[in-house]
Scaffold this active site. Sequence first.
Site, PDB file in Angstrom:
ATOM      1  N   HIS A 114      52.577  49.391  35.050  1.00  0.00           N
ATOM      2  CA  HIS A 114      52.521  50.364  34.443  1.00  0.00           C
ATOM      3  C   HIS A 114      53.619  50.863  33.665  1.00  0.00           C
ATOM      4  CE1 HIS A 114      50.127  52.257  36.807  1.00  0.00           C
ATOM      5  NE2 HIS A 114      48.719  51.825  36.358  1.00  0.00           N
TER       6      HIS A 114
ATOM      7  N   GLY B 283      46.877  56.704  35.744  1.00  0.00           N
ATOM      8  CA  GLY B 283      48.297  57.345  36.999  1.00  0.00           C
ATOM      9  C   GLY B 283      48.152  56.570  37.722  1.00  0.00           C
TER      10      GLY B 283
ATOM     11  N   GLN C 117      39.664  42.959  31.681  1.00  0.00           N
ATOM     12  CA  GLN C 117      39.303  44.086  31.077  1.00  0.00           C
ATOM     13  C   GLN C 117      40.140  43.737  29.054  1.00  0.00           C
ATOM     14  OE1 GLN C 117      40.521  47.864  32.140  1.00  0.00           O
ATOM     15  NE2 GLN C 117      42.724  47.662  31.719  1.00  0.00           N
TER      16      GLN C 117
ATOM     17  N   VAL D 106      53.097  42.058  37.567  1.00  0.00           N
ATOM     18  CA  VAL D 106      53.805  42.518  38.154  1.00  0.00           C
ATOM     19  C   VAL D 106      53.180  42.003  39.384  1.00  0.00           C
ATOM     20  CG1 VAL D 106      55.770  44.124  37.856  1.00  0.00           C
ATOM     21  CG2 VAL D 106      54.484  43.947  35.679  1.00  0.00           C
TER      22      VAL D 106
ATOM     23  N   GLY E 254      47.399  45.510  30.664  1.00  0.00           N
ATOM     24  CA  GLY E 254      48.062  44.045  32.016  1.00  0.00           C
ATOM     25  C   GLY E 254      46.751  42.905  32.018  1.00  0.00           C
ATOM     26  N   MET E 255      47.590  41.879  32.186  1.00  0.00           N
ATOM     27  CA  MET E 255      46.514  40.672  32.588  1.00  0.00           C
ATOM     28  C   MET E 255      46.535  40.595  33.699  1.00  0.00           C
ATOM     29  SD  MET E 255      47.587  38.517  29.584  1.00  0.00           S
ATOM     30  CE  MET E 255      49.036  38.383  28.935  1.00  0.00           C
ATOM     31  N   LYS E 256      46.833  41.995  35.037  1.00  0.00           N
ATOM     32  CA  LYS E 256      46.494  42.324  35.655  1.00  0.00           C
ATOM     33  C   LYS E 256      44.511  42.538  35.823  1.00  0.00           C
ATOM     34  CE  LYS E 256      45.537  43.855  39.827  1.00  0.00           C
ATOM     35  NZ  LYS E 256      44.288  44.558  40.101  1.00  0.00           N
TER      36      LYS E 256
ATOM     37  N   LEU F 285      50.764  44.559  41.977  1.00  0.00           N
ATOM     38  CA  LEU F 285      50.836  45.973  42.539  1.00  0.00           C
ATOM     39  C   LEU F 285      49.204  46.620  41.536  1.00  0.00           C
ATOM     40  CD1 LEU F 285      54.035  47.281  40.861  1.00  0.00           C
ATOM     41  CD2 LEU F 285      53.222  46.570  43.340  1.00  0.00           C
TER      42      LEU F 285
HETATM   43  P1  AMP Z   1      44.699  51.380  35.970  1.00  0.00           P
HETATM   44  O1  AMP Z   1      45.914  51.729  35.892  1.00  0.00           O
HETATM   45  O2  AMP Z   1      45.280  50.874  36.794  1.00  0.00           O
HETATM   46  O3  AMP Z   1      43.679  51.861  34.561  1.00  0.00           O
HETATM   47  O4  AMP Z   1      46.298  50.131  34.379  1.00  0.00           O
HETATM   48  C1  AMP Z   1      46.494  50.838  33.470  1.00  0.00           C
HETATM   49  C2  AMP Z   1      47.025  49.436  32.690  1.00  0.00           C
HETATM   50  O5  AMP Z   1      48.417  48.777  33.494  1.00  0.00           O
HETATM   51  C3  AMP Z   1      46.102  48.492  32.242  1.00  0.00           C
HETATM   52  O6  AMP Z   1      46.393  47.901  31.463  1.00  0.00           O
HETATM   53  C4  AMP Z   1      46.167  47.843  33.678  1.00  0.00           C
HETATM   54  O7  AMP Z   1      46.066  46.383  33.519  1.00  0.00           O
HETATM   55  C5  AMP Z   1      47.746  47.583  33.813  1.00  0.00           C
HETATM   56  N1  AMP Z   1      48.766  47.156  35.256  1.00  0.00           N
HETATM   57  C6  AMP Z   1      48.151  47.508  36.478  1.00  0.00           C
HETATM   58  N2  AMP Z   1      48.832  47.155  37.263  1.00  0.00           N
HETATM   59  C7  AMP Z   1      49.460  45.781  36.357  1.00  0.00           C
HETATM   60  C8  AMP Z   1      50.093  45.169  37.380  1.00  0.00           C
HETATM   61  N3  AMP Z   1      50.184  44.941  38.908  1.00  0.00           N
HETATM   62  N4  AMP Z   1      51.019  44.281  36.061  1.00  0.00           N
HETATM   63  C9  AMP Z   1      50.769  44.549  35.086  1.00  0.00           C
HETATM   64  N5  AMP Z   1      49.882  45.742  34.460  1.00  0.00           N
HETATM   65  C10 AMP Z   1      48.801  46.249  35.361  1.00  0.00           C
END
Ligand code: AMP
Length: 291
Positions: free
Chosen positions: A37, A31, A153, A176, A147-149, A184
């Site tokens: 996202h 979230g 994982q 992104v 995300g590759m961020k 982000l």
């Molecule tokens: P999180 O809510 O942080 O657990 O992220 C959920 C998903 O969104 C994960 O697969 C993250 O890698 C992806 N995500 C988070 N931030 C970014 C970003 N800046 N660019 C691309 N994917 C992202």
Amino acid sequence: MKIIKLPGQLQKICFDLIKKGKTVGLVPTMGALHAGHISLIKKSVSQNDFTVVSVYVNPIQFGPNEDFNKYPRPIENDIKICKENKVDFLFLPTNETLYGKNFSTYVNVENLSQIMCGVTRPIHFRGVATVVTKLLNIAQADRAYFGMKDYQQYIIIKKMVEDLNIRTKIIGCPIVREKTGIALSSRNTYLSAEAKAEANGIYRALCEAKKEIAAGKKLDAVKKNLEKNILKIKDAKIDYVELRNADTLEPVFLSKPSKPSAKNDKKVLAAVAVKVGNVRLIDNIVERLKS
Ligand code: AMP
């Protein structure tokens, strides 16, 4: 868009869709949704008949001194974003409905979970692998988007799906960023304006490393320069700076010239975890070795 709180209810809906020959895409999130996202959601909507987004701050992936309690939870805005982006099912489980009493089964992807972020966050990836296994089982997803961020994982989930014969295809999506460079992240809200401006230096440092790798500079020199550039950021403390094989996360041979030594050793991941003030940020780039 339908909001679903019970795992059994979502699982039934997804089973029925799959029986009818429909495809289901899953986007697992914690979230506080942002453009990163949204890029995953858009990809899922474009590639599948139905898209499930889960919003769940998963307690078992947080260590005792981490930010589970203060993690942002702007649920009304998340609902709005999901509706605007044509999500079909928003899954909002609770700790009680997802883990119940005496939950005692965990998924651990050995080795990959102990390196990099796993050194300072020893239970983190066990928590991630466990919740993602549950979400994949519940949504019966054809595709799931990561995300590759969170590069480590992404690799861990790919390995887990392969090792456990899970039928879902794992799709990695590009990072992104803000125009200024910072990736982000829901955790960026913890940064003061000044710290956030400083944190853009992480991406600048990674871009320099990317150019050096592409130019064939020795990887130990690339790593040293990356560390040096990161330490120029005010109040920055390095958790790790690592250069690894981008497919396997195996260490690369730092002392050798940066030429590919094997077929699957062509792409290098430069990944960093840095504390700016007391906010821990991760970021990375991937670059092909000069051949
Ligand atoms: P999180 O809510 O942080 O657990 O992220 C959920 C998903 O969104 C994960 O697969 C993250 O890698 C992806 N995500 C988070 N931030 C970014 C970003 N800046 N660019 C691309 N994917 C992202």
